[in-house]
Each structure stands twice: as structure tokens, then as C-alpha cells.
Design a protein around this motif. Structure first.
Motif, PDB file in Angstrom:
ATOM      1  N   THR A 164     -17.468   0.937   1.603  1.00  0.00           N
ATOM      2  CA  THR A 164     -16.304   1.559   2.232  1.00  0.00           C
ATOM      3  C   THR A 164     -15.077   0.685   2.054  1.00  0.00           C
ATOM      4  OG1 THR A 164     -15.395   2.344   4.326  1.00  0.00           O
ATOM      5  CG2 THR A 164     -16.901   0.489   4.445  1.00  0.00           C
ATOM      6  N   PHE A 165     -13.907   1.319   2.010  1.00  0.00           N
ATOM      7  CA  PHE A 165     -12.637   0.596   1.994  1.00  0.00           C
ATOM      8  C   PHE A 165     -12.121   0.334   3.410  1.00  0.00           C
ATOM      9  CE2 PHE A 165     -12.608   2.653  -2.202  1.00  0.00           C
ATOM     10  CZ  PHE A 165     -12.309   1.563  -3.010  1.00  0.00           C
ATOM     11  N   SER A 166     -12.661   1.012   4.410  1.00  0.00           N
ATOM     12  CA  SER A 166     -12.095   0.914   5.753  1.00  0.00           C
ATOM     13  C   SER A 166     -12.345  -0.442   6.394  1.00  0.00           C
ATOM     14  CB  SER A 166     -12.664   2.017   6.650  1.00  0.00           C
ATOM     15  OG  SER A 166     -14.039   1.826   6.875  1.00  0.00           O
ATOM     16  N   LYS A 167     -13.361  -1.185   5.941  1.00  0.00           N
ATOM     17  CA  LYS A 167     -13.615  -2.523   6.478  1.00  0.00           C
ATOM     18  C   LYS A 167     -12.827  -3.582   5.715  1.00  0.00           C
ATOM     19  CE  LYS A 167     -16.831  -0.660   9.060  1.00  0.00           C
ATOM     20  NZ  LYS A 167     -16.716   0.720   8.569  1.00  0.00           N
ATOM     21  N   SER A 168     -12.769  -3.466   4.395  1.00  0.00           N
ATOM     22  CA  SER A 168     -12.072  -4.475   3.601  1.00  0.00           C
ATOM     23  C   SER A 168     -10.565  -4.296   3.633  1.00  0.00           C
ATOM     24  CB  SER A 168     -12.565  -4.438   2.152  1.00  0.00           C
ATOM     25  OG  SER A 168     -12.533  -3.129   1.639  1.00  0.00           O
TER      26      SER A 168
ATOM     27  N   SER B 299      -8.893   0.542   8.950  1.00  0.00           N
ATOM     28  CA  SER B 299      -9.729   1.684   9.314  1.00  0.00           C
ATOM     29  C   SER B 299      -9.159   3.030   8.908  1.00  0.00           C
ATOM     30  CB  SER B 299     -10.000   1.680  10.832  1.00  0.00           C
ATOM     31  OG  SER B 299      -8.782   1.736  11.557  1.00  0.00           O
ATOM     32  N   ASP B 300      -7.831   3.142   8.799  1.00  0.00           N
ATOM     33  CA  ASP B 300      -7.241   4.436   8.459  1.00  0.00           C
ATOM     34  C   ASP B 300      -7.336   4.767   6.969  1.00  0.00           C
ATOM     35  OD1 ASP B 300      -6.643   5.042  11.036  1.00  0.00           O
ATOM     36  OD2 ASP B 300      -4.564   4.396  10.950  1.00  0.00           O
ATOM     37  N   VAL B 301      -7.824   3.856   6.156  1.00  0.00           N
ATOM     38  CA  VAL B 301      -8.102   4.178   4.755  1.00  0.00           C
ATOM     39  C   VAL B 301      -9.463   4.867   4.730  1.00  0.00           C
ATOM     40  CG1 VAL B 301      -8.388   3.293   2.409  1.00  0.00           C
ATOM     41  CG2 VAL B 301      -6.787   2.191   3.963  1.00  0.00           C
ATOM     42  N   ARG B 302      -9.448   6.156   4.932  1.00  0.00           N
ATOM     43  CA  ARG B 302     -10.687   6.903   5.100  1.00  0.00           C
ATOM     44  C   ARG B 302     -11.292   7.242   3.748  1.00  0.00           C
ATOM     45  NH1 ARG B 302     -12.785   5.669   9.308  1.00  0.00           N
ATOM     46  NH2 ARG B 302     -14.151   7.471   9.115  1.00  0.00           N
TER      47      ARG B 302
ATOM     48  N   ALA C  71      -6.586  13.163  -4.786  1.00  0.00           N
ATOM     49  CA  ALA C  71      -6.318  12.401  -6.005  1.00  0.00           C
ATOM     50  C   ALA C  71      -5.266  11.315  -5.802  1.00  0.00           C
ATOM     51  CB  ALA C  71      -5.914  13.351  -7.137  1.00  0.00           C
ATOM     52  N   PRO C  72      -4.146  11.574  -5.091  1.00  0.00           N
ATOM     53  CA  PRO C  72      -3.161  10.498  -4.909  1.00  0.00           C
ATOM     54  C   PRO C  72      -3.725   9.286  -4.172  1.00  0.00           C
ATOM     55  CG  PRO C  72      -2.164  12.626  -4.420  1.00  0.00           C
ATOM     56  CD  PRO C  72      -3.632  12.863  -4.575  1.00  0.00           C
ATOM     57  N   VAL C  73      -4.609   9.507  -3.203  1.00  0.00           N
ATOM     58  CA  VAL C  73      -5.220   8.381  -2.491  1.00  0.00           C
ATOM     59  C   VAL C  73      -6.110   7.584  -3.433  1.00  0.00           C
ATOM     60  CG1 VAL C  73      -6.770   7.733  -0.606  1.00  0.00           C
ATOM     61  CG2 VAL C  73      -5.105   9.562  -0.270  1.00  0.00           C
ATOM     62  N   GLN C  74      -6.887   8.281  -4.267  1.00  0.00           N
ATOM     63  CA  GLN C  74      -7.743   7.598  -5.228  1.00  0.00           C
ATOM     64  C   GLN C  74      -6.907   6.789  -6.223  1.00  0.00           C
ATOM     65  OE1 GLN C  74     -11.258   9.502  -6.837  1.00  0.00           O
ATOM     66  NE2 GLN C  74     -10.932  11.307  -5.537  1.00  0.00           N
ATOM     67  N   ASP C  75      -5.834   7.384  -6.729  1.00  0.00           N
ATOM     68  CA  ASP C  75      -5.001   6.670  -7.697  1.00  0.00           C
ATOM     69  C   ASP C  75      -4.298   5.477  -7.059  1.00  0.00           C
ATOM     70  OD1 ASP C  75      -5.770   8.410  -9.650  1.00  0.00           O
ATOM     71  OD2 ASP C  75      -3.955   9.631  -9.596  1.00  0.00           O
TER      72      ASP C  75
ATOM     73  N   TRP D 263       0.835  -1.205   0.000  1.00  0.00           N
ATOM     74  CA  TRP D 263       0.000   0.000   0.000  1.00  0.00           C
ATOM     75  C   TRP D 263       0.872   1.259   0.000  1.00  0.00           C
ATOM     76  CZ3 TRP D 263      -4.097   2.258  -1.371  1.00  0.00           C
ATOM     77  CH2 TRP D 263      -4.623   3.385  -0.717  1.00  0.00           C
ATOM     78  N   ALA D 264       1.965   1.238   0.753  1.00  0.00           N
ATOM     79  CA  ALA D 264       2.851   2.398   0.790  1.00  0.00           C
ATOM     80  C   ALA D 264       3.468   2.652  -0.579  1.00  0.00           C
ATOM     81  CB  ALA D 264       3.943   2.183   1.836  1.00  0.00           C
ATOM     82  N   ARG D 265       3.836   1.584  -1.283  1.00  0.00           N
ATOM     83  CA  ARG D 265       4.402   1.769  -2.644  1.00  0.00           C
ATOM     84  C   ARG D 265       3.362   2.374  -3.575  1.00  0.00           C
ATOM     85  NH1 ARG D 265       6.885  -3.323  -1.612  1.00  0.00           N
ATOM     86  NH2 ARG D 265       5.357  -4.430  -2.899  1.00  0.00           N
ATOM     87  N   CYS D 266       2.122   1.923  -3.470  1.00  0.00           N
ATOM     88  CA  CYS D 266       1.053   2.493  -4.299  1.00  0.00           C
ATOM     89  C   CYS D 266       0.877   3.981  -4.000  1.00  0.00           C
ATOM     90  CB  CYS D 266      -0.260   1.747  -4.052  1.00  0.00           C
ATOM     91  SG  CYS D 266      -0.292   0.036  -4.613  1.00  0.00           S
ATOM     92  N   LEU D 267       0.927   4.347  -2.726  1.00  0.00           N
ATOM     93  CA  LEU D 267       0.785   5.757  -2.351  1.00  0.00           C
ATOM     94  C   LEU D 267       1.945   6.599  -2.870  1.00  0.00           C
ATOM     95  CD1 LEU D 267      -0.501   5.486   1.331  1.00  0.00           C
ATOM     96  CD2 LEU D 267      -1.745   6.487  -0.592  1.00  0.00           C
ATOM     97  N   ARG D 268       3.154   6.077  -2.750  1.00  0.00           N
ATOM     98  CA  ARG D 268       4.320   6.841  -3.211  1.00  0.00           C
ATOM     99  C   ARG D 268       4.264   7.070  -4.717  1.00  0.00           C
ATOM    100  NH1 ARG D 268       7.125   3.629   0.648  1.00  0.00           N
ATOM    101  NH2 ARG D 268       7.747   2.157  -0.980  1.00  0.00           N
TER     102      ARG D 268
END
Length: 498
Positions: free
Chosen positions: A323-327, A330-333, A360-364, A146-151
Motif C-alpha cells: 500500500t501507498f497509504s503507509k509509506s 493515509s489519504d493516498v487511497r 489514471a491521473p492518480v496512477q500517473d 505531490w500536488a504538482r505531480c497530480l496537476r
């Protein structure tokens, strides 16, 4: 006069806090004025005298006097020494009370007063404790991926792109929901929101006027009631039967119906296809909207999962919320709503009005996480883990508290409901368990209007076997300590037939 000032102003050179001499003089002089040590009308020494007495540069003193005069604490006139401002003027400029006047309290809206008295949300101070509900286990999430996707998303973040709902995420999410939840929609119908709760509130604001009737399940999800109440709706709780919302024969006609058909919150019951078709037909006949909250249906353990209600809708009645926070964790708001096609443009405009925008970066990053298969892989893994934890919690409760609980094992989801004897006070038991570090929500507070059916709402997804065992042992001990002399035998029921 100078001696008085020198006694009030204590300047520390080389202060350990790193405060400048200017800042120290400003703070101490202002404090002396506000405390009354320098009363209204008191004349200060000239800037030259003050600098000499305090051992400061004249420019430092002049700067502070000018600042205090600009803020209304001092009166400064050409050729005259600075004077402490009159009490009335100082009070007006600083927001402090004029002597003898009681400040009028701020007024609150009726909605704010209802929020003050509400049992929702269930807030626990400090880290979550077993057996808190609707929490994913973040310890098993692939944080490095997930961190790599965010970066990567942050490096290629667009500049000046007016889109608030990223096409990449809309497309990836729709593909996933169509395959796994049977959703039927176009990508443009997906509205990306900061949370599922934000999506519920937006839907309520768009569809309802103050006083409009809205139905919610009883017992049901407190967040739905909060969202509808904030829109000014008249919220009515509708009882459940084995098939879910028991609306047959009712004469009141709502404008909005909120349901959790895949895993009813909090009972975990599944609404069968026949009841879903009846609900769609009823909504069509009376012109009502249906809000389907599919909050944790990614996780299904027994039998085949039933497709989303939205996929059965041919008339644009169903608003699907997820929601993404359950799957994920929780911090994926981030959450989303799928709205009828003829309302997609209106909802995006309303979304801008409320500034419900996910960066936008979170969505991408979410789009990449889905497209590369990490999202589906994580759900498959956690489905196996959560099924095991559900079964382990059932066994632990049977061993430690079976004489005091009746449990309906849920076919899926992240929590289960354990019923208590009718005479038990589930709120008192919940409070007692919290003293021992166990979170168990009281069932009775989920009813509208309040009902006496007692039970404990227990989460299993976020907790490993050791945590579950410890919590179950505490539950058993508390239930024994608070039991009446008349006990009853253990009963762990099979999942209710739809």
C-alpha cells in the motif's frame, strides 16, 4: 373548501430560502396530503379558484397539480376538480404503510450479521488520536510536490485509454520494489487497487470458494480475516512462536495462508529466512496459496531488512500485497497486488468485474513521484523520524508505565506491542484510555479464537515527541489507577531472536 385550502397553504413571497412559488406550493400541498390534513377523496378547488385564493398564477397551480397527479397523490379527470387519491393507492405509490399493516423488515446476509458484530475495522469518531496505529505522519509529507505531480497528471490525462493498470506506475513501482524489497516479477503482474484491503478481498474472491479453509496468524490482522470471511472461507487462527506462523506438525491443509512475515501484525516479529523456506515448501506440498502483506516494511530500523517472501518463491505461490497509504499518507487511497504470472490476465479481468479501479491521473502522479526520486527520499526521511519516535515511545513508556508493561521493541514498522499482566482486562483499559484521548488497541481482540493474552497495540509513527509524552503519561496513570495491589517490576525486553 377554498378557505380550508387557504388555511393550509402558506406561501412566502421573497422567501429567504430562495424557494420558488412553485416549489413552495408543491411542498405544502404534498405535506397536507401525507399528513391527512387533506384526507382521501377530498376535492380541491379548480386550478382557477386555487390561483385566485392563494394569489398565484394559474400556470403555477396547474404545474403543481399535474406533478402531484403524476406522482399519485391526486386523481385528475377531464372536467372534474382534482381529488386526493385513495389511501391504498397513495401508500403504494409513495412507499408509505397502509393503515394496519406492519412492514416486513429487510433481511440481511449472514456475512452482514457477522460484520455487525465484528471488532474490525477499528473506527474512531473524529480526528485520529495518539497513539493510533498504522498511520503515517501526514504533517511531514511533501504535499506541494505531490500536488504538482497530480496537476501535471490531470492535465495530460488520457482519453479513451482502456488500460486500468497504468504501465507508467507498474514500471516505476516494480523498479522500486525490486531494489528495496527484493521482489521478482514482471510489470504486468502488478494489479493497482484502491487499497491493500481491496487487494486482499480480490485475491480471496479469485482463489477461494465458500467453505474453503484459510489460515491467518493469531494474533493477526483483522482486515485479513474480514476479507477471507467475505469470500465465505472457513478462517482458522494459527498460533505464533518466535519465528512467526507455527504450522509445523499441523494436519489441516488450507487453500490459502495469510502472513505478515517482515513485521508481524501486531507483534512486530520477523519471520527468519529458514521459516520462510519451510512455509514455501509446505505450501508447495499441499497446493496452497500464500498471501504476503508487506504493509509497512519500508521502515526498518535495526539490522538489515529481510527481502520479501515473494522474492524467494519459484513456484508462483505467493501473492504480494502492499500500500501507498503507509509509506506516503493515509489519504493516498492506493494499494497493489503482485500476482503469479499465469494469473495476471485473470486478475485484471476480475479487477474489472469488481470495478476496483484507481483513476489514471492518480496512477500517473504516483509514477512521477516514484520516478523523480521523491518517494524514496520521503521513505529515507521518515525512517529516521520513525526510528526516533519508536525509541522515544519506549523511553516514555518505561518512565511512566514500566512497572505495568513488557515491551518487545520492533525492528521496524510503525507501531509496537506492550504486554500487560495476564489478569488485566486490556479491552477495559483501552476503553478507559479512549476517555482521556488516547487510542490503544487491545491485543486480545486480534486473536482467533479469542484469547486472554492482554496487551496494548500502540502507534508511534504519526505522533511527535510531545504527543507521545502526553499519551505515555496518561497510559501510566490509567494503568496505576486500575492495577491490583500486587504489582510487578518493569521489563523492556530486547527484540526476540528469530
Amino acid at each position: 373548501m377554498g378557505d380550508i385550502l387557504a388555511g393550509l397553504i402558506d406561501i412566502e413571497r421573497g422567501s429567504a430560502s430562495g424557494e420558488t412559488l412553485t416549489r413552495q406550493l408543491y411542498d405544502r400541498l404534498r405535506t397536507a396530503i401525507l399528513s391527512g390534513a387533506l384526507p382521501p377523496g377530498h376535492r380541491l378547488p379548480s386550478s382557477r379558484e386555487c390561483a385566485q385564493q392563494l394569489g398565484l398564477a394559474r400556470n403555477t397551480v396547474s404545474t403543481v397539480i399535474d406533478q402531484l397527479a403524476m406522482e399519485g397523490y391526486l386523481d385528475v379527470a377531464q372536467g372534474r376538480r382534482p381529488t386526493v387519491a385513495a389511501a391504498e393507492r397513495k401508500a403504494l405509490l409513495t412507499g408509505r404503510n397502509i393503515a394496519g399493516k406492519t412492514p416486513k423488515p429487510l433481511g440481511l446476509s449472514r456475512w452482514a450479521e457477522r460484520v455487525r458484530k465484528s471488532d474490525w475495522p477499528f473506527v474512531h469518531k473524529g480526528p485520529p488520536q495518539p497513539l493510533a496505529t498504522v498511520l503515517a505522519d501526514s504533517r511531514l509529507f511533501p504535499h506541494d510536490i505531490w500536488a504538482r505531480c497530480l496537476r501535471r497528471a490531470a492535465r495530460r490525462a488520457p482519453t479513451g485509454d482502456p488500460a486500468i493498470n497504468r504501465a507508467s506506475l507498474r514500471t516505476a513501482l516494480l523498479r522500486h520494489l525490486a531494489e528495496h524489497r527484493g521482489v521478482r516479477a514482471e510489470a504486468r503482474q502488478i494489479i493497482i487497487m484502491p487499497s491493500a484491503q481491496a487487494a486482499l478481498e480480490l485475491i480471496a474472491r479469485v482463489l477461494l470458494d465458500a467453505g474453503d479453509l484459510a489460515w491467518v496468524e493469531s494474533p493477526g490482522y483483522g482486515g485479513a480475516r474480514a476479507a477471507l470471511d467475505a469470500a465465505g472461507a472457513s478462517v482458522r487462527g494459527i498460533a505464533l512462536d518466535r519465528g512467526g506462523l507455527a504450522f509445523k506438525g499441523r494436519r489441516d491443509h488450507p487453500r490459502l495462508i495469510f502472513v505478515t512475515p517482515s513485521h508481524q501484525h501486531p507483534t512486530g516479529r520477523l519471520m527468519p529466512v529458514s521459516r520462510r523456506q519451510q512455509l514455501l515448501g509446505f505450501a508447495n506440498d499441499i497446493g496452497a496459496a500464500i498471501v504476503e502483506d508487506d504493509y509497512d516494511s519500508e521502515f526498518h530500523y535495526d539490522g538489515r531488512p529481510v527481502a520479501a517472501l515473494q522474492g524467494l518463491d519459484d513456484n508462483g505461490r505467493v501473492f504480494y500485497v502492499g500500500t501507498f497509504s503507509k509509506s506516503m499518507f493515509s489519504d493516498v487511497r492506493s494499494g497493489y497486488a503482485i500476482v503469479p504470472p499465469d494469473l495476471a490476465d485473470l486478475f485484471e479481468k476480475a479487477q474489472r468485474h469488481g470495478s476496483h479501479i484507481v483513476p489514471a491521473p492518480v496512477q500517473d502522479a504516483l509514477a512521477e513521484f516514484i520516478d523523480d526520486g521523491h518517494f524514496a527520499a520521503h521513505i529515507r526521511k521518515m525512517t529516521r523520524v520513525y526510528r526516533g519516535r519508536r525509541d522515544h515511545l519506549l523511553q516514555a513508556l518505561r518512565a511512566h508505565a514500566g512497572d505495568h508493561l513488557t515491551i518487545e521493541p520492533p525492528a521496524g514498522g510503525m507501531q509496537l506491542l506492550a504486554y500487560l499482566d495476564p489478569e488485566r482486562d486490556d479491552r477495559a483499559i483501552s476503553a478507559r484510555l479512549a476517555e482521556f484521548g488516547v487510542t490503544a488497541r487491545a491485543l486480545s481482540i486480534h486473536f482467533i479464537p479469542p484469547a486472554s493474552a492482554p496487551g496494548l497495540f500502540l502507534g508511534f509513527a504519526a505522533w511527535n515527541e510531545q504527543e507521545i509524552d502526553k499519551a505515555a503519561a496518561i497510559i501510566g496513570q490509567v494503568l496505576r489507577d486500575t492495577a491490583t495491589p500486587r504489582g510487578r517490576s518493569s521489563k523492556v525486553s530486547k527484540r526476540p531472536k528469530s
